[in-house]
Write a protein that holds these residues in place. Structure first.
Motif, mmCIF file in Angstrom:
data_model
loop_
_atom_site.group_PDB
_atom_site.id
_atom_site.type_symbol
_atom_site.label_atom_id
_atom_site.label_comp_id
_atom_site.label_asym_id
_atom_site.label_seq_id
_atom_site.Cartn_x
_atom_site.Cartn_y
_atom_site.Cartn_z
ATOM 1 N N ILE A 59 0.826 -1.215 0.000
ATOM 2 C CA ILE A 59 0.000 0.000 0.000
ATOM 3 C C ILE A 59 0.862 1.268 0.000
ATOM 4 O O ILE A 59 0.396 2.327 -0.434
ATOM 5 C CB ILE A 59 -0.964 0.026 1.208
ATOM 6 C CG1 ILE A 59 -0.187 0.073 2.528
ATOM 7 C CG2 ILE A 59 -1.908 -1.154 1.162
ATOM 8 C CD1 ILE A 59 -1.085 0.232 3.741
ATOM 9 N N ALA A 60 2.107 1.164 0.476
ATOM 10 C CA ALA A 60 2.973 2.344 0.486
ATOM 11 C C ALA A 60 3.380 2.744 -0.929
ATOM 12 O O ALA A 60 3.531 3.929 -1.233
ATOM 13 C CB ALA A 60 4.208 2.089 1.335
ATOM 14 N N ASN A 61 3.596 1.753 -1.818
ATOM 15 C CA ASN A 61 3.940 2.006 -3.219
ATOM 16 C C ASN A 61 5.136 2.961 -3.341
ATOM 17 O O ASN A 61 5.120 3.914 -4.124
ATOM 18 C CB ASN A 61 2.731 2.559 -3.982
ATOM 19 C CG ASN A 61 2.926 2.479 -5.487
ATOM 20 O OD1 ASN A 61 3.679 1.621 -5.976
ATOM 21 N ND2 ASN A 61 2.267 3.352 -6.226
ATOM 22 N N ASP A 62 6.143 2.706 -2.554
ATOM 23 C CA ASP A 62 7.356 3.532 -2.554
ATOM 24 C C ASP A 62 8.531 2.636 -2.942
ATOM 25 O O ASP A 62 8.976 1.807 -2.153
ATOM 26 C CB ASP A 62 7.571 4.129 -1.158
ATOM 27 C CG ASP A 62 8.724 5.126 -1.123
ATOM 28 O OD1 ASP A 62 9.620 5.032 -1.983
ATOM 29 O OD2 ASP A 62 8.725 5.983 -0.222
ATOM 30 N N LYS A 63 9.028 2.809 -4.178
ATOM 31 C CA LYS A 63 10.064 1.909 -4.687
ATOM 32 C C LYS A 63 11.357 2.012 -3.879
ATOM 33 O O LYS A 63 11.994 1.000 -3.584
ATOM 34 C CB LYS A 63 10.332 2.204 -6.156
ATOM 35 C CG LYS A 63 9.175 1.830 -7.082
ATOM 36 C CD LYS A 63 9.548 2.041 -8.542
ATOM 37 C CE LYS A 63 8.390 1.606 -9.455
ATOM 38 N NZ LYS A 63 8.720 1.821 -10.887
ATOM 39 N N SER A 64 11.773 3.228 -3.546
ATOM 40 C CA SER A 64 13.021 3.387 -2.795
ATOM 41 C C SER A 64 12.909 2.763 -1.408
ATOM 42 O O SER A 64 13.838 2.114 -0.923
ATOM 43 C CB SER A 64 13.378 4.871 -2.667
ATOM 44 O OG SER A 64 12.365 5.573 -1.965
ATOM 45 N N ALA A 65 11.737 2.946 -0.774
ATOM 46 C CA ALA A 65 11.539 2.342 0.544
ATOM 47 C C ALA A 65 11.452 0.830 0.443
ATOM 48 O O ALA A 65 11.909 0.107 1.330
ATOM 49 C CB ALA A 65 10.281 2.907 1.198
ATOM 50 N N THR A 66 10.868 0.333 -0.647
ATOM 51 C CA THR A 66 10.758 -1.111 -0.847
ATOM 52 C C THR A 66 12.129 -1.760 -0.937
ATOM 53 O O THR A 66 12.368 -2.829 -0.383
ATOM 54 C CB THR A 66 9.949 -1.417 -2.115
ATOM 55 O OG1 THR A 66 8.644 -0.856 -1.982
ATOM 56 C CG2 THR A 66 9.837 -2.921 -2.328
ATOM 57 N N VAL A 67 13.040 -1.092 -1.643
ATOM 58 C CA VAL A 67 14.416 -1.604 -1.732
ATOM 59 C C VAL A 67 15.046 -1.661 -0.349
ATOM 60 O O VAL A 67 15.735 -2.625 -0.001
ATOM 61 C CB VAL A 67 15.258 -0.718 -2.676
ATOM 62 C CG1 VAL A 67 16.723 -1.132 -2.627
ATOM 63 C CG2 VAL A 67 14.729 -0.813 -4.096
ATOM 64 N N GLN A 68 14.798 -0.638 0.461
ATOM 65 C CA GLN A 68 15.342 -0.617 1.812
ATOM 66 C C GLN A 68 14.737 -1.730 2.670
ATOM 67 O O GLN A 68 15.425 -2.358 3.478
ATOM 68 C CB GLN A 68 15.083 0.745 2.461
ATOM 69 C CG GLN A 68 15.816 0.935 3.784
ATOM 70 C CD GLN A 68 15.620 2.325 4.346
ATOM 71 O OE1 GLN A 68 14.923 3.158 3.759
ATOM 72 N NE2 GLN A 68 16.230 2.593 5.490
#
Length: 351
Positions: free
Chosen positions: A184-193
Motif C-alpha cells: 500500500i505504500a507504493n514507494d520503490k526506494s523504501a521497498t528496496v530498503q
C-alpha cells in the motif's frame, strides 16, 4: 586437583576461540572488491587504533576510507550480530524449555522486521530520533515474543509443538502485515530498503550504528552470563525451580524483554538473519554440555566467528555481486533445523 582438571578444558577452549576470533577479524578485513594489499589494510588499522607515526600516510585517502569506513565496521557488526543472536538463542531455548527455539523460528525476528518496516515507510516512532528504527524493531520483537508465549499457553500447559506452531503462526502474520504495508505504500526506494531487512546484510555497517548496537549486545550477554545458575534451573522445569525458591515467571518475562531488545537492534542493524540462534548453541552444547556457565560465553564467541565468515562468504560466493547473508545462513541453518527436529522426535519416542 580434580577441579583444576575440570577448569583446564574450558579455559583452553576459551583461549583458542578468542584467538580464533581475533584471527578471523584480522583476516576478514582483507577481503573485499577493492584490490588492496594486506600491508596497506593493516597500516590503516594500525594508524586508526594506535596512531603510529609511520602509518601517517594512511590517515586519509581512498584506502583509508575503504578499510576504516567500509570493511572494518562490517566485520565488527558481523561479530556483534553473531554474538547477540547466539546468546538470545541459548536463552530462548532455556526460557521455553525447547531445544528447537530461536528468535527466527519463534517469529521474534519477523516481529522486529515488521516494526522496522513501519518506522521506515511511515515514520512511526520518529519521536525516538535517529534510533527510531531500532526502537520500533525492539517493540515489534517484544510484542511478538509475548504473543507467542500467550498463544502457546492457551488451552493448557505449553509444549514443544504448541510453541513451534505459535511461532510459525505469528511469524506468518508479521510477514503478511509487512508485505501489505509495503504494497500500500507504493514507494520503490523504501521497498528496496525493506528488502534489506528481509534478507539480511552487513552492507550498511557504520560506526555510529555499531556504537549503539555493540554495547547492547555486550551488556545483554554479560547479564545473561551472570544468570547462568537460574537458566540451568529453568531447564529442570518450573516445579523444580519453585522448590528451590526461584520465581520463574518473573525471570522469564525479564529474559524475554532483554532478548527482544537484543534481537530488535540486531534486526535494526543487519536485517532478519535466521538460524544463528539455533545452530550455534547446539554446536556448543555438543562440546561443552548444557551448563550455561560455559554455553553462553562460548556461544557468543562461536557465533561471532561464524557470522564473520558467513559475511565473507556472502561477498565472495558470487562474482561481482553480494549474496544477502540471511539467504546464505538459511541455506545452512534450515537443514540443521530439520536434522535437530528429527533427532528430537527420535529421542521423544518417535519411530
Amino acid at each position: 586437583m580434580d577441579k583444576q582438571k575440570r577448569l583446564a578444558k574450558p579455559i583452553l577452549w576459551a583461549i583458542i576461540l578468542f584467538v580464533g576470533l581475533i584471527v578471523s577479524i584480522l583476516t576478514a578485513i582483507t577481503f573485499g572488491n577493492a584490490d588492496l594489499s594486506i600491508s596497506d589494510v593493516y597500516s590503516v588499522i594500525g594508524y586508526e587504533l594506535f596512531h603510529f607515526e609511520q602509518f601517517q600516510a594512511f590517515a586519509t585517502g581512498a584506502t583509508h576510507d575503504i578499510v576504516w569506513l567500509i570493511r572494518f565496521p562490517r566485520v565488527i557488526l558481523a561479530l556483534t550480530i553473531g554474538m547477540g543472536l547466539s546468546v538470545c538463542g541459548v536463552v530462548m531455548q532455556s526460557v521455553v524449555k525447547n531445544p528447537l527455539a530461536d528468535p527466527y523460528i519463534l517469529g521474534i525476528s519477523s516481529g522486529a522486521s515488521f516494526g522496522a518496516t513501519l518506522a521506515i515507510l511511515f515514520g512511526i516512532g520518529s519521536v525516538f530520533g535517529a534510533n527510531a528504527v531500532g526502537v520500533m524493531a525492539f517493540i515489534g520483537a517484544l510484542i511478538t515474543s509475548l504473543l507467542v508465549l500467550l498463544l502457546a499457553n492457551l488451552g493448557g500447559r505449553t509444549n514443544l509443538t504448541k510453541i513451534i506452531l505459535s511461532g510459525l503462526a505469528v511469524s506468518a502474520i508479521c510477514s503478511a502485515f509487512s508485505n501489505f504495508v509495503i504494497y500500500i505504500a507504493n514507494d520503490k526506494s523504501a521497498t528496496v530498503q525493506i528488502m534489506f531487512w528481509l534478507m539480511g546484510s552487513m552492507a550498511s555497517a557504520k560506526w555510529h550504528i555499531i556504537a549503539v548496537v555493540l554495547p547492547i549486545m555486550l551488556v545483554g550477554t554479560l547479564i545473561f552470563w551472570s544468570q547462568y545458575r537460574q537458566l540451568n534451573v529453568m531447564l529442570l522445569g518450573d516445579d523444580t525451580a519453585i522448590t528451590l525458591g526461584m520465581n520463574t515467571q518473573q525471570l522469564r518475562r525479564w529474559y524475554i524483554i532483554l532478548s527482544s531488545l537484543m534481537v530488535g537492534f540486531a534486526v535494526y542493524a543487519a536485517g532478519v538473519i535466521g538460524f544463528v540462534g539455533l545452530v550455534i548453541p547446539h554446536a556448543v552444547r555438543l562440546v561443552f554440555g548444557s551448563d550455561h556457565k560455559y554455553v553462553i560465553p562460548f556461544s557468543a564467541l562461536v557465533g561471532s566467528i561464524f557470522v564473520i565468515w558467513a559475511d565473507v562468504m556472502s561477498r565472495i560466493v558470487l562474482r561481482n555481486s553480494e549474496m544477502p547473508i540471511g539467504i546464505l545462513i538459511s541455506l545452512i541453518g534450515a537443514p540443521c533445523f530439520i536434522f535437530l527436529m528429527i533427532r528430537h522426535t527420535h529421542r521423544a519416542g518417535g519411530k
